[in-house]
Design an enzyme around this catalytic site. Structure first.
Site, PDB file in Angstrom:
ATOM      1  N   MET A   1      -0.968  -7.397 -45.873  1.00 11.71           N
ATOM      2  CA  MET A   1      -0.312  -6.132 -46.237  1.00 11.71           C
ATOM      3  C   MET A   1      -0.747  -5.762 -47.641  1.00 11.71           C
ATOM      4  O   MET A   1      -0.626  -6.557 -48.574  1.00 11.71           O
ATOM      5  CB  MET A   1       1.215  -6.288 -46.153  1.00 11.71           C
TER       6      MET A   1
ATOM      7  N   ASN B   1       0.073  -4.300 -50.366  1.00  8.45           N
ATOM      8  CA  ASN B   1       0.902  -3.939 -51.523  1.00  8.45           C
ATOM      9  C   ASN B   1       0.018  -3.890 -52.771  1.00  8.45           C
ATOM     10  O   ASN B   1      -0.783  -4.797 -53.005  1.00  8.45           O
ATOM     11  CB  ASN B   1       1.994  -4.984 -51.722  1.00  8.45           C
TER      12      ASN B   1
ATOM     13  N   GLU C   1      -5.809   3.661 -42.264  1.00  5.81           N
ATOM     14  CA  GLU C   1      -6.369   2.539 -41.516  1.00  5.81           C
ATOM     15  C   GLU C   1      -7.813   2.792 -41.098  1.00  5.81           C
ATOM     16  O   GLU C   1      -8.601   1.859 -40.980  1.00  5.81           O
ATOM     17  CB  GLU C   1      -5.490   2.232 -40.302  1.00  5.81           C
TER      18      GLU C   1
ATOM     19  N   GLU D   1      -7.938  -5.246 -46.642  1.00  6.62           N
ATOM     20  CA  GLU D   1      -6.737  -5.057 -47.469  1.00  6.62           C
ATOM     21  C   GLU D   1      -7.107  -4.599 -48.878  1.00  6.62           C
ATOM     22  O   GLU D   1      -6.420  -3.760 -49.463  1.00  6.62           O
ATOM     23  CB  GLU D   1      -5.914  -6.354 -47.529  1.00  6.62           C
TER      24      GLU D   1
HETATM   25 ZN   LIG Z   1      -4.878  -1.613 -43.142  1.00  4.82          ZN
END
Ligand SMILES: [Zn+2]
Length: 383
Positions: A302, A304, A360, A338
């Site tokens: 993820m 962040n 994405e 990421e």
């Molecule tokens: Zn992604």
């Protein structure tokens, strides 16, 4: 029967559905009567490192800018958190404007919206600070702030940790907030934790203060302007490979010797993206980039901003066991994906979730593109 009859009927149905749909949609969207600009957020875990409690304490001061005249209501999100007392509204001179009685607030479970009804309307273009004190739950379902654990190899002890997953609608499980991607703000995070655990967050640690009773508070730097879903922190007994104020891979101590590969790839990927986009990572507004590993996580990774959280399997390569070609390829791709989000999604962000695919799509493209650019020996076999 007129042949246009069914067509007109169909158009009427589509029109009425779109009107109904539009109405429902707007009910879920926050008003733009105020704009949040800064969150000063303190999260304090209860209990000690061996016996953590399920409840955490929270306090958030939200700086708001009134965009309209005569604002009489402020609506924001919360989910499964209990506001403990009245909320206080201050003006930009720090003087209290209104004590908003807890029982006067209204809450819509369906939209997870909390509305404060003001007796003193806000003045257009003025700034205010809204203070909430509340409690929340350290969850087990890998949303919001959730717990994980692992068995320490040498001692056989169970080690507890807590980490976050705010995307998509889970920041509101951790603090009352304007939980929409377009409502970007800056954040300053403070984590209260027992001795024996440490905290990391999106930005570098500024200082740690002693809170007494074997407890400490970690104070982190202010984040860049970003969406609520990118806020993150992790509280664990971790060991860092690298510099926590710059670039590091953070894992449980048992895995320290198994993160050389992900550390090397991470450095290469971050540097290569900076050159490719003519914008080095720190120029986006955050000096620190940490990759942290968890035994429980709902995704491969993820993005962040400054604290990318991963499943252990991505960052940890066990020699002779999970360091084969396929494992390394998997590691490179996920790290490239990421890390690319720092540029695509974090610095530049979609307005609403219906455009999330843009996030994405760019990341998926650069996942493969960058994997081929990085000078890692496994890439030779891909050509
Ligand atoms: Zn992604």
């Amino acid at each position: 029967m007129n042949s246009l009859g069914p067509v007109i009927w169909l158009l009427a149905v589509i029109l009425s559905l779109s009107v109904i749909g539009g109405g429902e949609c707007s009910d879920y969207r926050l008003s733009r009567n105020v704009l949040p600009t800064f969150y000063d957020l303190t999260i304090s875990l209860r209990g000690d490192a061996e016996n953590p409690e399920e409840i955490f304490d929270g306090e958030v001061k939200i700086t708001l800018h009134a965009l309209q005249a005569n604002v009489q209501q402020i609506t924001l999100h919360k989910d499964n958190i209990d506001i403990l007392s009245n909320a206080q509204l201050y003006n930009d001179a720090g003087l209290i404007v209104e004590d908003i009685v807890n029982t006067s607030m209204t809450y819509k479970q369906e939209t997870q919206q909390l509305t404060l009804h003001l007796e003193q309307p806000l003045v257009a273009m003025q700034s205010y600070v809204l203070l909430f004190k509340y409690t929340g739950i350290v969850r087990t379902d890998m949303t919001g702030l959730f717990s994980a654990s692992y068995i320490e190899e040498q001692t056989g002890k169970t080690k507890w940790m807590a980490l976050t997953q705010m995307q998509r609608l889970n920041a509101r499980l951790v603090f009352p907030c304007f939980d929409e991607p377009a409502l970007k703000a800056k954040f300053q995070v403070h984590i209260g934790r027992p001795n024996g655990l440490n905290a990391i967050s999106n930005t570098k640690l500024l200082e740690t203060t002693d809170d007494g009773h074997n407890r400490f508070v970690d104070h982190f730097d202010v984040t860049p302007l970003m969406s609520t879903y990118l806020l993150a922190f992790m509280i664990s007994d971790y060991k860092a490979r690298g510099n926590l104020s710059d670039f590091a891979v953070v894992s449980r101590p048992d895995y320290y010797n198994k993160t050389q590969f992900s550390y090397q790839v991470g450095q290469q990927v971050m540097s290569a993206f900076g050159k490719l986009f003519h914008q080095p990572y720190p120029d986006l507004g955050n000096q620190a980039l940490l990759y942290a590993s968890s035994p429980r996580f709902p995704h491969n990774g993820m993005e962040n901003w400054g604290l990318i959280l991963y499943k252990d399997a991505v960052l940890v390569q066990d020699p002779g066991y999970t360091d084969g070609w396929e494992d390394q390829e998997y590691c490179i791709r996920i790290l490239a994906h990421e890390t690319s989000h720092m540029w695509f999604g974090n610095s530049v962000t979609f307005k609403w979730w219906s455009y999330f695919w843009l996030n994405e799509a760019f990341a998926r493209y650069y996942e493969y593109f960058m994997a081929h650019q990085v000078n890692v020996h496994t890439i030779i076999y891909w050509c």
